[in-house]
Scaffold this motif. Structure first.
Motif, PDB file in Angstrom:
ATOM      1  N   MET A 488       2.957 -24.768 -54.077  1.00 20.15           N
ATOM      2  CA  MET A 488       3.187 -25.509 -55.305  1.00 20.15           C
ATOM      3  C   MET A 488       2.754 -26.964 -55.142  1.00 20.15           C
ATOM      4  SD  MET A 488       6.931 -24.233 -56.641  1.00 20.15           S
ATOM      5  CE  MET A 488       7.766 -25.051 -55.267  1.00 20.15           C
ATOM      6  N   PRO A 489       2.168 -27.586 -56.177  1.00 22.29           N
ATOM      7  CA  PRO A 489       1.856 -29.020 -56.124  1.00 22.29           C
ATOM      8  C   PRO A 489       3.119 -29.822 -56.451  1.00 22.29           C
ATOM      9  CG  PRO A 489       1.018 -28.067 -58.169  1.00 22.29           C
ATOM     10  CD  PRO A 489       1.639 -26.943 -57.390  1.00 22.29           C
ATOM     11  N   ILE A 490       3.717 -30.441 -55.447  1.00 27.42           N
ATOM     12  CA  ILE A 490       4.997 -31.139 -55.645  1.00 27.42           C
ATOM     13  C   ILE A 490       4.950 -32.538 -55.037  1.00 27.42           C
ATOM     14  CG2 ILE A 490       6.478 -29.115 -55.925  1.00 27.42           C
ATOM     15  CD1 ILE A 490       7.045 -29.165 -52.952  1.00 27.42           C
ATOM     16  N   SER A 491       3.820 -33.209 -55.228  1.00 32.53           N
ATOM     17  CA  SER A 491       3.705 -34.575 -54.743  1.00 32.53           C
ATOM     18  C   SER A 491       2.641 -35.300 -55.563  1.00 32.53           C
ATOM     19  CB  SER A 491       3.320 -34.602 -53.256  1.00 32.53           C
ATOM     20  OG  SER A 491       2.054 -33.980 -53.057  1.00 32.53           O
ATOM     21  N   GLY A 492       2.591 -36.618 -55.405  1.00 34.12           N
ATOM     22  CA  GLY A 492       1.566 -37.410 -56.070  1.00 34.12           C
ATOM     23  C   GLY A 492       1.722 -37.405 -57.574  1.00 34.12           C
ATOM     24  N   PRO A 493       0.604 -37.394 -58.306  1.00 28.95           N
ATOM     25  CA  PRO A 493       0.686 -37.483 -59.766  1.00 28.95           C
ATOM     26  C   PRO A 493       0.937 -36.151 -60.459  1.00 28.95           C
ATOM     27  CG  PRO A 493      -1.609 -37.464 -59.078  1.00 28.95           C
ATOM     28  CD  PRO A 493      -0.782 -37.440 -57.819  1.00 28.95           C
ATOM     29  N   TRP A 494       1.057 -35.063 -59.695  1.00 30.12           N
ATOM     30  CA  TRP A 494       1.239 -33.753 -60.312  1.00 30.12           C
ATOM     31  C   TRP A 494       2.499 -33.701 -61.171  1.00 30.12           C
ATOM     32  CZ3 TRP A 494      -1.996 -29.630 -60.485  1.00 30.12           C
ATOM     33  CH2 TRP A 494      -3.053 -29.600 -59.562  1.00 30.12           C
TER      34      TRP A 494
END
Length: 608
Positions: A488-494
């Motif tokens: 899962m994308p769970i960091s940065g601007p996501w």
């Protein structure tokens, strides 16, 4: 212009476009209007000859031969402008999904081809109204001054361009009133899409009105076949714009809308193509649709670095229309109904199979039987509208009571289906229990209560605005328990959420959000374990809604947009009816010859 789109952190105010950008865009439109007025006046007074020369070249081209310059040149400009606009719209959607939206009409590079294309539509419509000098544009023309008649279709094409262009400042105003609008189907953006897609009706009327005036001039049947095929294929591309959210895999509305929209597009464009072009017309329109829409998808998804988008095939639907036309081609309205029934059943089945192979979010048994009913209604209503359009183009309009009744019934049927699709449910006791593997960023999700997650239309982890689009359809490993298939994308601007669509409910649970300083919204983290309630999805997507908006303002503003859109559709219907009545008599060339002969006979009798 797509769902799941919000302001990127630090990208500017969430309240709408900067005033300087609105002024620049409005100033550009005013400059364009001034130039059009100057060139139009110069052409009609004989002081400028450039327009006449370009019009003459256009009417002698192979594809447009047989049309007067006031029809040929605007058609060429309009078709090229439409292609540029379509590229800009799909590019804009891709950028908003992956990067976030800008804070003004000039903040997104994809807006420039959109604006350029819309300006081109305005130019095409304006040229069609000012070019006829020394030649009558036909019996359907409207008298502007004592010595100036403008073709009805040219005025309608100009209306389509200006109506679409109106969506840009209206979108900026809408954002300032209500905050960021996160859906392709936002009222202001529907004006842009509707104006662009239905401009093809005005183009078809312009082709027919021009050809009627020049009946008898040399033209090849092959050129006529290809020209009308281009217009019908473009109509199919334009009507399919409304499906863009589903094509990219980020719909904000119920899945049953997609078969409805596919059926309306297929019924209207393919029935019109078969009746107007002749044998093989529906297949030709689909071939041109696949070439155009596929080319745009390839360009946006590869050369421009956006996410790939799927598209409906329409091949089986075209074959259904061709088969039905063998027996019913002489009864256009009956053909529209029967073709719609085939599209709503056989066509639905074929697209069901195709979505399983090509779409991020395929159709599911959860949609039955509502999806079939929506497809049937959309196919029949679209087929009737396509048949009515061609009867106007042929000058074979049914009696007034019949055509008004059929037109009203078709529009009402589509409206009823849309309202049905918008009616939803919001269970308040649904929650998601999530366990995250911090090393792999994979997760196990338990939905409570479990029955709501049994055979859902979709259950996904969806992330956007991290430089790409992430849509992961989770795998069921137990009753109400699912696991992810990708990290899962769970960091940065996501921005990442769990999306659940079951029955009429579309729910979402936040997984990860960055902090949003523009609206003073705190971030949402993704710890190793958490339990969060599922809420109506729009509440997450509209985190940036403007506070303190009066409750009456949204329905009132939406009603104004709906009224303007209905007025635009009715104007197209009025124009088609006017042109259909005008061309129901003998062609203008034959009429003029008959009038000259009749005027000589009394004189010749007296001499004798």
């Amino acid at each position: 212009m797509t769902s799941l789109i919000q302001q990127s952190p630090g990208s500017g105010p969430a309240g709408g476009a900067d005033l300087d950008q609105i002024l620049i865009a409005s100033g550009s439109a005013a400059l364009l209007a001034a130039l059009l007025i100057a060139f139009g006046y110069g052409h009609r007074t004989g002081k400028i000859t450039a327009l006449a020369r370009h019009a003459e070249r256009a009417e002698h081209s192979w594809l447009l031969r047989g049309l007067p310059g006031w029809s040929a040149l605007p058609l060429r400009i309009a078709l090229m402008s439409l292609l540029v606009t379509l590229l800009g719209l799909y590019w804009d959607i891709a950028l908003r999904i992956t990067q976030g939206r800008g804070h003004g009409p000039l903040a997104n590079i994809a807006h420039y081809p959109i604006l350029f294309g819309l300006f081109g539509l305005c130019v095409a419509g304006t040229l069609a109204t000012v070019l006829p000098v020394g030649e009558s544009p036909g019996r359907a023309a409207l008298r502007i001054t004592r010595c100036w008649e403008a073709p009805t279709s040219g005025l309608l094409l100009g209306l389509a361009g200006f109506f679409s262009l109106l969506g840009f400042p209206l979108d900026a105003v809408w954002q300032r009133l209500f905050g960021q609008d996160v859906t392709l189907w936002g009222p202001a953006r529907l004006i842009i899409i509707g104006g662009v897609s239905l401009s093809l009706v005005a183009m078809a009327l312009l082709e027919r009105e021009g050809r009627f005036v020049r009946t008898g001039r040399a033209e090849t049947m092959r050129a006529l076949y290809v020209r009308r095929g281009l217009l019908c294929g473009a109509l199919l591309v334009g009507l399919s714009l409304f499906q863009a959210e589903w094509d990219f895999g980020v719909p904000q509305f119920r899945m049953v809308f997609q078969p409805l929209l596919i059926a309306v597009s297929a019924g209207c464009a393919l029935v019109a193509a078969r009746l107007w072009i002749g044998r093989g017309g529906a297949v030709l329109a689909v071939a041109l649709f696949l070439l155009t829409r596929g080319g745009i998808a390839l360009l946006v998804g590869t050369a421009l670095g956006g996410p790939t988008s799927a598209m409906p095939l329409y091949v089986v639907e075209a074959l259904c229309v061709e088969i039905a036309a063998v027996a019913l081609v002489r009864r256009p309205l009956v053909l529209g109904v029967f073709s719609g029934l085939l599209i709503g059943t056989i066509g639905y089945t074929s697209e069901y199979v195709w979505t399983s192979a090509a779409y991020r979010l395929p159709w599911s048994p959860d949609m039955l039987p509502e999806g079939v009913l929506m497809s049937l209604l959309g196919g029949v209503c679209g087929g009737l509208l396509g048949a009515l359009l061609v009867r106007a183009l042929r000058g074979e309009l049914p009696p007034a009571r019949v055509r008004v009744g059929v037109f009203a019934a078709a529009l009402s049927g589509i409206a009823i289906a849309v309202v049905n699709g918008l009616v939803g449910a919001a269970p308040g006791d649904v929650r998601a229990e999530v366990t995250v593997d911090e090393r792999t960023r994979q997760a196990e999700v338990r939905i409570e209560p479990a029955p709501i997650a049994e055979h859902p239309t979709w259950l996904t982890i969806t992330g956007w605005q991290g430089g790409a689009l992430h849509v992961d359809r989770m795998t069921e490993i137990g009753p109400g328990v699912y696991r992810t298939n990708q990290p899962m994308p769970i960091s940065g601007p996501w921005k990442t959420i769990i999306r659940l669509h079951s029955g009429r409910a579309i729910l979402a649970t936040p997984v990860y959000f960055p902090a949003d300083a523009s609206r003073d919204k705190p971030g949402v983290s993704a710890p190793a374990q958490f339990t969060r309630p599922a809420m109506p999805e729009y509440q997450l997507l509209r985190r940036e809604a403007a506070p303190g908006v009066p409750e009456w303002l949204w329905p009132s503003a939406s009603a104004v947009v709906i009224a303007c859109s209905l007025g635009y559709v009715l104007a197209l219907g009025w124009g088609a009816q006017r042109i259909g009545r005008a061309i129901s008599g003998p062609p203008c060339a034959e009429r003029d010859a008959a009038e000259r002969t009749a005027s000589r006979r009394p004189f010749e009798g007296r001499i004798g």
